[in-house]
Design a protein around this motif. Structure first.
Motif, PDB file in Angstrom:
ATOM      1  N   LEU A  63       7.112  -0.698  -0.103  1.00  0.00           N
ATOM      2  CA  LEU A  63       7.804  -1.844  -0.695  1.00  0.00           C
ATOM      3  C   LEU A  63       8.610  -2.601   0.347  1.00  0.00           C
ATOM      4  O   LEU A  63       8.631  -3.845   0.355  1.00  0.00           O
ATOM      5  CB  LEU A  63       8.709  -1.364  -1.834  1.00  0.00           C
ATOM      6  N   ILE A  92      14.056  -4.227  -1.995  1.00  0.00           N
ATOM      7  CA  ILE A  92      13.129  -3.670  -2.989  1.00  0.00           C
ATOM      8  C   ILE A  92      13.342  -4.339  -4.347  1.00  0.00           C
ATOM      9  O   ILE A  92      12.391  -4.714  -5.035  1.00  0.00           O
ATOM     10  CB  ILE A  92      13.315  -2.137  -3.077  1.00  0.00           C
ATOM     11  N   ILE A 259       2.290  -1.033  -6.941  1.00  0.00           N
ATOM     12  CA  ILE A 259       2.322  -0.085  -5.818  1.00  0.00           C
ATOM     13  C   ILE A 259       0.922   0.399  -5.465  1.00  0.00           C
ATOM     14  O   ILE A 259       0.591   0.566  -4.290  1.00  0.00           O
ATOM     15  CB  ILE A 259       3.251   1.101  -6.164  1.00  0.00           C
TER      16      ILE A 259
END
Length: 282
Positions: A63, A92, A259
């Motif tokens: 991230l 983040i 992700i």
């Protein structure tokens, strides 16, 4: 790693040992950092804690690299208690806010969830009870034994003459309720210590319990007068709670998918992370 976003997206790693190198696009994750991170991932076995810690730090690095790649500048936020984000935490958060946009639950979605889970939406049960408390400190074994003995004798006396409950409460109870016949009024969840609340749920209605109830305060002679079941709540009363739950569920799923896409583009060593080449579906 304490960041809730990354933790929520964790996928159990497949490795069964500590690899020599854990890295993301050539950036190594220090073994010392992984070891320190294990304190945030309690597990049955040390290797499992280590793997979870390594996975969390890899997700964090993924991230951070993406946030820097797209040129985000950290703008740390501060909560109402004065706690300020670190720059990495801010990056983040900003990345997720910018890149993972999810729809909010609409009226129809909330209604469907409500209709399918009506049993979960009820008011708590209410119990009316009275008691007599014979006090005894938790660590005072002789006092607790004596309190238990006296309580058992009083229970026998009340069983023979139920009308004497109020007089005994006034005479011997260490609770202020003793001056009102031992009446505790209406009790809902969380209003008494857990061990007393559990006993209230299993005692018969309309008569004194056959055994004294032991709590951290001593021994209680308890009579449950009435138990009022929980009532169904209307949709309008719980809609905000349902919407918040559905929104958070969708958000977590979207972050996890995001992700997997970042992992699909990255070169990761030492940790297995589910990867996907497909675009984010929101």
């Amino acid at each position: 790693m304490t960041d809730a976003t990354a933790s929520a997206c964790a996928v159990k790693p497949a490795v069964s040992h500590k690899p020599k190198t854990v890295s993301v696009n050539g950036v190594a994750i220090a073994r010392a950092a992984i070891a320190q991170e294990t304190q945030n991932h309690p597990a049955a076995k040390p290797i499992e804690a280590w793997q979870a810690a390594a996975h969390a730090l890899v997700v964090r690095e993924l991230l951070l690299q993406e946030a820097r790649r797209i040129g985000l500048s950290p703008a740390p936020a501060q909560d109402g208690e004065g706690r300020r984000e670190t720059e990495e935490e801010a990056l983040i958060r900003q990345l997720v806010e910018d890149e993972v946009v999810t729809p909010q639950a609409d009226e129809a979605s909330c209604r469907r969830y409500f209709d399918a889970n009506r049993i979960r939406f009820q008011s708590p049960a209410i119990i009316e009870a009275r008691h007599i408390l014979l006090p005894a400190a938790p660590g005072d074994a002789p006092a607790r034994m004596e309190a238990s003995r006296q309580a058992s004798l009083l229970i026998l006396q009340i069983q023979q003459d139920p009308g004497c409950f109020a007089a005994l409460a006034a005479a011997v109870s260490a609770c202020p309720s003793g001056q009102t016949g031992g009446h505790l009024g209406q009790i809902g969840p969380g209003q008494t210590v857990p061990e007393f609340e559990t006993a209230l749920g299993r005692l018969p209605i309309g008569s004194v319990g056959e055994d004294p109830v032991e709590t951290r305060y001593g021994f209680h002679i308890v009579s449950v007068e009435r138990r009022i079941p929980g009532q169904p709540l209307p949709f309008e009363a719980v809609r905000p709670r349902i919407a918040a739950w559905l929104d958070e569920k969708v958000r977590r799923m979207a972050i996890q998918q995001y992700i997997t896409i970042l992992a699909g583009r990255a070169e990761i060593t030492g940790v297995e992370i589910a990867a996907s080449p497909s675009p984010l579906v929101q």
